[in-house]
Design an enzyme around this catalytic site. Structure first.
Site, mmCIF file in Angstrom:
data_model
loop_
_atom_site.group_PDB
_atom_site.id
_atom_site.type_symbol
_atom_site.label_atom_id
_atom_site.label_comp_id
_atom_site.label_asym_id
_atom_site.label_seq_id
_atom_site.Cartn_x
_atom_site.Cartn_y
_atom_site.Cartn_z
ATOM 1 N N ASP A 39 -19.168 -14.867 15.788
ATOM 2 C CA ASP A 39 -18.091 -15.649 16.401
ATOM 3 C C ASP A 39 -16.967 -15.979 15.408
ATOM 4 O O ASP A 39 -16.205 -16.911 15.614
ATOM 5 C CB ASP A 39 -18.641 -16.930 17.042
ATOM 6 C CG ASP A 39 -19.348 -17.808 16.030
ATOM 7 O OD1 ASP A 39 -19.500 -17.373 14.868
ATOM 8 O OD2 ASP A 39 -19.745 -18.925 16.386
ATOM 9 N N HIS A 246 -7.336 3.950 -4.600
ATOM 10 C CA HIS A 246 -7.492 2.861 -3.642
ATOM 11 C C HIS A 246 -8.627 1.907 -4.027
ATOM 12 O O HIS A 246 -9.313 1.357 -3.172
ATOM 13 C CB HIS A 246 -7.719 3.405 -2.221
ATOM 14 C CG HIS A 246 -6.461 3.907 -1.600
ATOM 15 N ND1 HIS A 246 -6.433 4.665 -0.459
ATOM 16 C CD2 HIS A 246 -5.166 3.748 -1.963
ATOM 17 C CE1 HIS A 246 -5.180 4.958 -0.155
ATOM 18 N NE2 HIS A 246 -4.393 4.409 -1.056
ATOM 19 N N ASP A 263 -2.350 -3.940 -8.702
ATOM 20 C CA ASP A 263 -1.407 -3.576 -7.636
ATOM 21 C C ASP A 263 -1.578 -4.634 -6.552
ATOM 22 O O ASP A 263 -2.565 -4.625 -5.819
ATOM 23 C CB ASP A 263 -1.755 -2.175 -7.109
ATOM 24 C CG ASP A 263 -0.811 -1.698 -6.012
ATOM 25 O OD1 ASP A 263 -0.063 -2.527 -5.448
ATOM 26 O OD2 ASP A 263 -0.832 -0.491 -5.704
ATOM 27 N N ASP A 274 5.185 -5.480 -2.980
ATOM 28 C CA ASP A 274 4.208 -4.491 -3.442
ATOM 29 C C ASP A 274 4.537 -4.156 -4.896
ATOM 30 O O ASP A 274 5.473 -3.405 -5.159
ATOM 31 C CB ASP A 274 4.322 -3.248 -2.537
ATOM 32 C CG ASP A 274 3.292 -2.187 -2.853
ATOM 33 O OD1 ASP A 274 2.398 -2.436 -3.679
ATOM 34 O OD2 ASP A 274 3.396 -1.092 -2.264
ATOM 35 N N HIS A 357 0.043 11.304 -6.239
ATOM 36 C CA HIS A 357 0.547 10.579 -5.064
ATOM 37 C C HIS A 357 2.073 10.606 -5.060
ATOM 38 O O HIS A 357 2.700 11.050 -6.016
ATOM 39 C CB HIS A 357 -0.002 9.155 -4.993
ATOM 40 C CG HIS A 357 0.336 8.274 -6.163
ATOM 41 N ND1 HIS A 357 1.583 7.714 -6.331
ATOM 42 C CD2 HIS A 357 -0.411 7.846 -7.222
ATOM 43 C CE1 HIS A 357 1.585 6.962 -7.427
ATOM 44 N NE2 HIS A 357 0.388 7.041 -7.992
ATOM 45 N N HIS A 361 7.434 4.526 -0.812
ATOM 46 C CA HIS A 361 7.355 4.421 0.650
ATOM 47 C C HIS A 361 8.298 3.315 1.076
ATOM 48 O O HIS A 361 8.656 2.446 0.263
ATOM 49 C CB HIS A 361 5.911 4.108 1.085
ATOM 50 C CG HIS A 361 5.290 2.956 0.335
ATOM 51 N ND1 HIS A 361 5.494 1.641 0.684
ATOM 52 C CD2 HIS A 361 4.489 2.920 -0.772
ATOM 53 C CE1 HIS A 361 4.828 0.849 -0.164
ATOM 54 N NE2 HIS A 361 4.217 1.593 -1.064
ATOM 55 N N HIS A 368 3.486 -0.475 4.022
ATOM 56 C CA HIS A 368 3.942 0.904 4.245
ATOM 57 C C HIS A 368 4.731 0.827 5.548
ATOM 58 O O HIS A 368 4.175 0.982 6.629
ATOM 59 C CB HIS A 368 2.761 1.868 4.351
ATOM 60 C CG HIS A 368 1.978 1.969 3.068
ATOM 61 N ND1 HIS A 368 0.709 2.474 2.995
ATOM 62 C CD2 HIS A 368 2.303 1.617 1.797
ATOM 63 C CE1 HIS A 368 0.283 2.426 1.737
ATOM 64 N NE2 HIS A 368 1.232 1.909 0.990
ATOM 65 N N GLU A 411 7.041 3.952 -7.553
ATOM 66 C CA GLU A 411 5.726 3.703 -8.153
ATOM 67 C C GLU A 411 5.064 4.946 -8.745
ATOM 68 O O GLU A 411 4.038 5.408 -8.251
ATOM 69 C CB GLU A 411 4.796 3.068 -7.117
ATOM 70 C CG GLU A 411 4.729 3.756 -5.764
ATOM 71 C CD GLU A 411 3.727 3.072 -4.839
ATOM 72 O OE1 GLU A 411 2.586 2.878 -5.261
ATOM 73 O OE2 GLU A 411 4.092 2.742 -3.690
ATOM 74 N N TYR A 415 -2.969 9.289 -14.088
ATOM 75 C CA TYR A 415 -4.403 8.956 -13.994
ATOM 76 C C TYR A 415 -5.179 10.090 -14.668
ATOM 77 O O TYR A 415 -5.132 11.228 -14.191
ATOM 78 C CB TYR A 415 -4.804 8.816 -12.523
ATOM 79 C CG TYR A 415 -3.805 7.955 -11.759
ATOM 80 C CD1 TYR A 415 -3.941 6.571 -11.696
ATOM 81 C CD2 TYR A 415 -2.686 8.536 -11.146
ATOM 82 C CE1 TYR A 415 -3.000 5.791 -11.043
ATOM 83 C CE2 TYR A 415 -1.734 7.764 -10.486
ATOM 84 C CZ TYR A 415 -1.898 6.386 -10.438
ATOM 85 O OH TYR A 415 -0.953 5.630 -9.798
ATOM 86 N N ARG A 432 -0.053 2.794 -13.448
ATOM 87 C CA ARG A 432 0.980 2.869 -12.400
ATOM 88 C C ARG A 432 1.945 1.724 -12.643
ATOM 89 O O ARG A 432 1.519 0.627 -13.055
ATOM 90 C CB ARG A 432 0.364 2.771 -10.999
ATOM 91 C CG ARG A 432 1.391 2.827 -9.885
ATOM 92 C CD ARG A 432 0.793 3.139 -8.490
ATOM 93 N NE ARG A 432 -0.153 2.170 -7.999
ATOM 94 C CZ ARG A 432 -1.467 2.306 -7.986
ATOM 95 N NH1 ARG A 432 -2.015 3.423 -8.460
ATOM 96 N NH2 ARG A 432 -2.271 1.366 -7.506
ATOM 97 N N GLU A 434 5.012 -0.148 -10.493
ATOM 98 C CA GLU A 434 5.605 -0.147 -9.147
ATOM 99 C C GLU A 434 6.556 -1.319 -8.970
ATOM 100 O O GLU A 434 6.198 -2.468 -9.242
ATOM 101 C CB GLU A 434 4.485 -0.248 -8.100
ATOM 102 C CG GLU A 434 4.998 -0.383 -6.674
ATOM 103 C CD GLU A 434 3.886 -0.311 -5.628
ATOM 104 O OE1 GLU A 434 2.737 -0.684 -5.949
ATOM 105 O OE2 GLU A 434 4.183 0.114 -4.501
HETATM 106 N N1 GLY Z 1 -0.384 -1.064 -2.664
HETATM 107 C C1 GLY Z 1 -0.205 0.040 -1.835
HETATM 108 C C2 GLY Z 1 0.814 0.923 -2.362
HETATM 109 O O1 GLY Z 1 1.226 0.791 -3.490
HETATM 110 O O2 GLY Z 1 1.319 1.741 -1.669
HETATM 111 MN MN MN Z 2 3.318 0.863 -2.839
HETATM 112 MN MN MN Z 3 1.208 -1.032 -4.513
#
Ligand code: GLY
Ligand code: MN
Ligand code: MN
Length: 464
Positions: A39, A246, A263, A274, A357, A361, A368, A411, A415, A432, A434
């Protein structure tokens, strides 16, 4: 809610009405409440399309807009007992005044009112494939309407996807949205600063640091400044965990001498931020960490320069790839004798082993965010490009042209998973960087730079 905001949402509804045209009707539900277990529900988060048009965050609400600009809200009715348990409800009596909609009814009246609202419209617009059960619900209303055909009812002959229209509207952020996004990014930047300082401070004090300790610092700063929740699951990745794209903040031990990749971004008043920073746990980069960090930072600088009106969405990525590819050859991640020149590395996509990657975005209400990445006015024109991720050739769909008011992330990363031929000094380093960028009239504005990004500034911050 201020009067200015009421006007803002009314303007958006009017703009939508104009786009769908007289003779049309649009139906936009907010999100479903989601059961977590037994619940307990997940914390409710409104639907972004609905909020964009209504500025209203209660569950069980629907907005109906007709092409002549009339708006009807269906919302939870006032209910003394439920409000004792779940909190105050606005209620349909107050909604027109508070939200600027023309009319409001209880959501219990949806099934009774919708057939009549649909009667005589040429097209019904709703977001396709976004709300479980929505199509069935609309089918039911259309059936109800058809059942009365001998009374002279006329059911819409067309069903149209509302997502495309709203995505285009949401893609270019107005000044109100840009302002909220600046504030969200500022809070998130503060959270990164706090996590960095806390990490070095705890290690200096001889305390054990786990990823969840830093996650807690982020959350503290988000909530302390009024953010409702994180915009997505925070990534706090110590050491080799940073090579898992991820990864989520877990229980990994944060060790002196290793890097930490964070991140994380908060959501503020419906808008996401982000940010990623990668920093040495003890506050001082080792030689190899610094070498790769400077390379990623240089690639990000190239992408920032490429982010300007008139450029393509893919230009920042291409700029990153060129800098990274050259750098990978220079530092020995790629063997010049095998990989060849920088153009060979790009052509054969050898960089993909370490950079797998895309560079960014759209970001807005959703981290996103919505918006097509193909330039609508050029779809079908003869063109050819290579997709950054798959390497596939994309024909006749040129990448989106950037315009002032679009907001996107930048970003790049590197890696390094251990592999034959990869210098050991770089093994398990994941980096990374970003930032969030608003496209301006002449270039872009980085709204997330209240957290330092250069080696010297990060080291100075972590000393203090
Ligand atoms: N944190 C998700 C991305 O960087 O796209
Ligand atoms: Mn991002
Ligand atoms: Mn991110």
């Amino acid at each position: 809610m201020t009067l200015a905001n009421t006007k803002l949402y009314a303007q958006r509804r009017a703009a939508l009405a104009q786009r769908i045209g007289v003779g049309s009707i649009a139906i936009i539900p907010t999100a479903h409440e989601q059961q977590r277990n037994r619940d307990s529900d997940f914390l409710f988060r409104h639907d972004s399309y609905f909020y964009y048009l209504a500025g209203f965050t209660e569950p069980k609400a629907w907005l109906v807009i007709t092409g002549d600009g009339h708006s009807t809200l269906f919302c939870q009715p006032k209910d003394r007992e439920r409000e004792i348990w779940d909190g105050l409800r606005l209620g349909p009596e107050e909604a027109p005044q508070a939200l600027g909609v023309d009319e409001a009814f209880s959501s219990a009246e949806l099934d009774a009112k919708l057939p009549a609202l649909l009667d005589g419209r040429e097209s019904v617009w709703y977001p396709f494939a976004t709300h479980k059960g929505l199509e069935t619900r609309i089918d039911g209303w259309l059936c109800g309407l058809r059942a009365r055909v001998r009374y002279g009812t006329l059911a819409p002959e067309q069903q149209r996807d509302l997502c495309g229209v709203l995505d285009e509207m949401r893609l270019v952020k107005d000044t109100h949205e840009q302002d909220v996004m600046r504030r969200a990014a500022k809070i998130s930047a503060g959270a990164h600063v706090r996590a960095m300082q806390r990490c070095a401070g705890m290690l200096r004090a001889g305390l054990e640091v786990r990823e969840y300790h830093l996650d807690a610092e982020l959350l503290h700063e988000f909530r302390q400044h009024g953010s409702q929740y994180p915009a997505y699951g925070s990534i706090v990745a110590a050491g080799a965990n940073a090579c898992v794209l991820h990864y989520r903040a877990d229980a990994g031990r944060v060790q002196s001498g290793e890097l930490v990749l964070v991140d994380a971004g908060c959501e503020l008043d419906g808008y996401a931020s982000d940010i990623t920073r990668t920093f040495p746990a003890n506050g001082v980069f080792t030689g190899p960490q610094r070498t790769l960090y400077e390379l990623v930072l240089a690639s990000q600088a190239a992408a920032v320069s490429a982010t300007k009106p008139g450029a393509r969405f893919t230009d920042p990525h291409d700029a990153v790839v060129r800098v990274l590819a050259q750098g990978m050859l220079d530092v020995g991640l790629l063997d010049k004798n095998k990989a060849g020149s920088v153009d060979d590395v790009i052509e054969k996509r050898a960089y993909f082993q370490f950079y797998m990657h895309r560079t960014g975005h759209w970001i807005g209400m959703d981290v996103h965010d919505c918006g097509v990445y193909t330039e609508p006015s050029e779809i079908g024109q003869v063109s050819e490009r290579r997709d950054a991720l798959t390497g596939d050739t994309i024909r006749d769909r040129p990448a989106r042209i950037l315009r002032a008011g679009m907001v996107l992330t930048i970003e790049p990363g590197i890696y390094v998973r251990p592999a034959e031929g990869v210098p050991e000094a770089f093994h398990n380093i994941g980096i990374r960087i970003e930032d969030d960028a608003i496209v301006t009239a002449t270039g872009c504005e980085l709204i997330s730079r209240d957290v330092p990004v250069s080696v010297a500034e990060i080291e100075a911050l972590m000393r203090s």
